[in-house]
Write a protein that holds these residues in place. Structure first.
Motif, mmCIF file in Angstrom:
data_model
loop_
_atom_site.group_PDB
_atom_site.id
_atom_site.type_symbol
_atom_site.label_atom_id
_atom_site.label_comp_id
_atom_site.label_asym_id
_atom_site.label_seq_id
_atom_site.Cartn_x
_atom_site.Cartn_y
_atom_site.Cartn_z
ATOM 1 N N ALA A 148 11.818 -9.615 0.551
ATOM 2 C CA ALA A 148 10.870 -8.755 0.678
ATOM 3 C C ALA A 148 10.468 -8.797 2.302
ATOM 4 C CB ALA A 148 9.547 -9.071 -0.094
ATOM 5 N N LYS A 192 9.183 0.850 0.222
ATOM 6 C CA LYS A 192 8.209 0.381 -0.435
ATOM 7 C C LYS A 192 8.497 -0.847 -1.065
ATOM 8 C CE LYS A 192 6.599 5.300 -0.754
ATOM 9 N NZ LYS A 192 5.955 6.303 -1.719
ATOM 10 N N THR A 193 7.444 -1.716 -1.017
ATOM 11 C CA THR A 193 7.617 -2.953 -2.157
ATOM 12 C C THR A 193 7.708 -2.666 -3.318
ATOM 13 O OG1 THR A 193 6.090 -3.997 -0.320
ATOM 14 C CG2 THR A 193 6.540 -5.117 -2.349
ATOM 15 N N ASP A 208 7.366 -2.595 -7.130
ATOM 16 C CA ASP A 208 6.297 -2.733 -8.252
ATOM 17 C C ASP A 208 7.193 -3.345 -9.425
ATOM 18 O OD1 ASP A 208 4.390 -3.122 -10.044
ATOM 19 O OD2 ASP A 208 3.774 -0.879 -10.040
ATOM 20 N N GLY A 248 13.416 -6.500 -2.853
ATOM 21 C CA GLY A 248 12.054 -6.541 -2.962
ATOM 22 C C GLY A 248 11.465 -5.147 -2.276
ATOM 23 N N VAL A 249 12.186 -4.231 -2.046
ATOM 24 C CA VAL A 249 11.946 -3.032 -1.406
ATOM 25 C C VAL A 249 12.945 -1.837 -2.053
ATOM 26 C CG1 VAL A 249 11.021 -3.959 0.702
ATOM 27 C CG2 VAL A 249 13.451 -3.046 0.593
#
Length: 731
Positions: A481, A403-404, A406, A397-398
């Motif tokens: 995540a 960063k998360t 998209d 999830g990163v």
């Protein structure tokens, strides 16, 4: 309170139950296709020779006559195996081909003499489940064989300890019975529970039992507790280890993603990308004469270099192999160019030994080079590095910057990769499953696009649908995540771990670029650590019988103390070069600080349905980082291809047929006698319609039901329903 490894316990059991039938005589062990892998898992040839085994041969292969020697036939009692045994004891019609006129006159009208073929003079039949009466009668009808049989023995071959700290129940199809309302599920649960009793007794464990609450393993846990209680009550001479360990039962729903991912660690990549059969990989190499020759690499505990490297990343293994090549070249120059070697060492014997050691190391290194080359070739030809990056972003999830992800932005990358002609259809199917499982509110465009590709079979399409049976829905947040709920992790600890993963990856971006494809932690790693730290939820993972407070694991003190403690326990020469906290794995051969594992409670993890090689590595790494020995087992260890095949069959049509497990579960009748272990391959598990044969046949006494008493010298009769029977008698 000596800590006996699973493999040592399996060896002891094998010696007592199989090798002992020869009563100290030298013997040849003849195994069929079902038992030969079990023998190779348990013994090297040299180990077997120490116990009187002169030779191990395959039943299906041609063999030479060996007069005066005992032969132990180890086999699963089926038609094919019995027919092969009968071929070793047969009468052939003689053939006389006259060459001269005198010979034609001499042999005219005479019947050719018969030729008797009997490969062995003393025969012991050892079979892995109840012998069907029809097959027994077929054996006894062969007088030549019957006269040579010295013993009939049935044993419990219930588990395969294929590594020092790993076992499989050898039930690769059991998941077909266990997911969904299958009529054979109760029998599968009973069978699994009994096999796990076998494991516990082998290890001399009377463990506390913990299980995942929302899983089919709950009835397994309760049945296992009942069977262990019965066994301990019935066996007053069973002395279990103290402190008592814990067995943790989970199933494939705990982490449906990890079996789909392409691993960059050595063992998992080899199993995934190469054609490995029964722990062996065959390849073509150049012979000394310049031609091509077929060679075999054995990938088990007897291969020291494989054990050292197997849990490391491929890049680490490449660096280590290259370093070893340079060292071997220097050693070669020393051995061939040192004219004073004999005078310095005192004779030729030392130089011969040094040359032999050099050649053995050189040969082992050449094997690893060939294996690495084959893996790298697959990675490059199928463009898998790009796929691994996508998989880790979906699973964690990163991205690599922390960063998360998209998912709207990652979707075009997924579609683009699906159009890549290099990857196989299965590679693309695994990516689609990861995307549908990880992306919240994923639409159906990716699945529809994948279905239009060439080569997408109905089985693969079924797998995309049937993953729901192992707990994956297509409407859930990313599995890893930051702050996501994972076993034993508070939101703060999960977020801190995610940031630490990113920081470590960024620090090693130049020196260790493959961190970005080694970031995902299997969920079982968190479960194991949380249990050992005392932070695993009792609601999510309850005990069948709660241990007293003093026997429970205690929480780790503070984050800083934990950090310091783990840094002290790190290996001095770690090859893993992967995610935070990862080590090279137990048995890897590197030096590390000694820990009193014999004084710490053992932790056994059982993954029902199937387990992956990533989870196998995680168990070794947790064991290496802590004072606890961690053993992992499963109904089967599956490659990603086998996992996809399993998913493809998890539908209502197959579940309605009653097929499941390694055997047809509807054809099994289970009986239980306290103090006696049994199972699919055990004495108290038999096929429908089979009646117990008389104990005594034509002067031979047969043992049909054996209790298991691991690592003890005593064998006790079992109270079977047909009356007590003795272990065995020799005629």
């Amino acid at each position: 309170n000596q800590l006996v490894s699973l493999r040592e316990a399996a060896q002891s059991y094998f010696v007592q139950r199989v090798f002992s039938v020869a009563k100290g005589h030298p013997f040849v062990l003849v195994a069929d296709t079902t038992t030969l892998p079990l023998v190779s898992d348990t013994f090297t040839l040299y180990d077997a020779m120490e116990h009187g085994c002169a030779l191990v041969e395959a039943l299906a292969n041609p063999r030479e006559k060996m007069e005066g020697i005992h032969a132990i036939y180890l086999f699963a009692p089926n038609e094919r195996a019995v027919n092969l045994i009968l071929q070793d004891f047969r009468v052939e019609e003689g053939r006389v081909v006259p060459k001269t006129c005198c010979e034609k006159i001499m042999y005219y009208g005479l019947k050719p003499a018969s030729v008797t073929v009997a490969l062995y003079d003393h025969v012991h039949l050892v079979f892995t489940r109840a012998m069907p009466p029809a097959l027994e009668a077929k054996i006894r009808a062969n007088e030549m064989l019957a006269d040579r049989i010295r013993s009939w023995t049935e044993i419990d071959m219930m588990v395969r300890s294929f590594e020092q700290s790993a076992f499989t129940l050898n039930l690769p199809r059991s998941a077909l019975s266990l997911y969904g309302n299958h009529p054979g599920a109760d029998k599968a649960i009973e069978l699994i529970a009994r096999k796990l009793v076998h494991v516990c007794v082998l290890l001399k464990e009377y463990p506390y039992i913990r299980y995942r609450a929302d899983s089919w393993v709950q009835p397994v846990a309760r049945r296992l507790q009942a069977l262990l209680d019965e066994y301990v009550a019935a066996k007053s001479d069973f002395h279990f280890r103290s402190p008592r360990g814990t067995i943790m039962l989970v199933d494939r729903k705990i982490d449906a993603l990890v079996p789909l991912m392409h691993e960059y660690t050595y063992q998992a990549a080899v199993a995934d990308l190469l054609d490995v059969k029964d722990g062996k990989y065959e390849y073509e190499a150049k012979s000394d004469a310049g031609g091509a020759t077929r060679r075999t690499i054995v990938l088990n505990e007897s291969n020291d270099m494989w054990v050292q490297f197997r849990h490391s990343t491929i890049s680490s293994v490449i660096a280590k192999v290259n370093e070893l090549v340079r060292e071997l070249e220097e050693e070669r120059k020393d051995l061939t160019g040192d004219k004073d070697f004999l005078s310095r060492t005192g004779g030729a014997q030392e130089k011969i030994q040094a040359l032999n050691d050099f050649r053995q190391t050189q040969s082992a290194n050449a094997q690893q080079t060939a294996l690495l080359s084959a893996v790298q070739r697959q990675i490059n030809e199928r463009d898998l590095l790009q796929l691994m990056v996508l998989e880790h972003e979906l699973a964690t999830g990163v991205d690599i910057q922390g960063k998360t992800v998209d998912f709207k932005a990652i979707k075009p990358r997924v579609l683009e990769y699906l159009d890549n002609p290099k990857p196989s259809v299965q590679d693309k199917a695994r990516l689609v499953l990861l995307y549908l499982s990880a992306a919240p509110d994923a639409d159906d465009e990716v699945r529809r696009h994948f279905s239009t590709l060439d080569g997408v079979s109905n089985d693969i399409k079924n797998a995309l649908v049937n993953i729901k049976f192992v707990g994956v829905t297509h409407q859930k947040p990313a599995a890893g995540a930051p702050g996501a709920s994972r076993p034993g992790l508070t939101p703060a600890k999960a977020a801190a771990r995610a940031l630490e993963d990113v920081r470590r990856a960024n620090e090693g971006a130049v020196e260790r670029p493959h961190h970005r494809i080694s970031r995902y932690r299997p969920v079982v790693e968190d479960v194991l650590e949380a249990h050992l730290e005392g932070t695993l939820s009792d609601e999510e993972y309850p005990y069948v019988v709660a241990p007293p407070p003093m026997a429970r694991p205690t929480p780790t003190p503070t984050a800083e103390e934990t950090k310091v403690g783990r840094s002290v326990r790190k290996r001095k020469l770690g090859l893993r070069d992967g995610p935070p906290g990862a080590g090279a794995g137990a048995g890897a051969g590197e030096e590390k600080e000694e820990t009193p594992k014999a004084e710490a409670p053992r932790l056994i993890l059982f993954v029902g349905g199937c387990a992956s090689y990533s989870e196998l590595r995680s168990a070794y790494e947790v064991s290496a980082r802590t004072a606890h020995e961690v053993i992992i087992g499963s109904t089967a260890f599956n490659t990603p291809s086998e996992y996809l095949a399993l998913l493809a069959n998890l539908d209502s049509s197959l579940r309605a047929t009653g097929r499941g497990g390694g055997v047809d579960l509807d054809d099994i009748v289970l009986r239980w006698t306290p103090g006696v272990l049994c199972g699919e391959d055990g004495g108290l598990l038999e096929c429908t319609g089979h009646t117990d044969a008389p104990d005594t046949h034509a002067g031979h006494t047969r043992h049909t039901h054996m209790p298991l008493e691991a690592a003890t010298g005593s064998i006790r009769p079992c109270a079977a329903p047909v009356g007590p029977t003795e272990q065995q008698h020799h005629v």
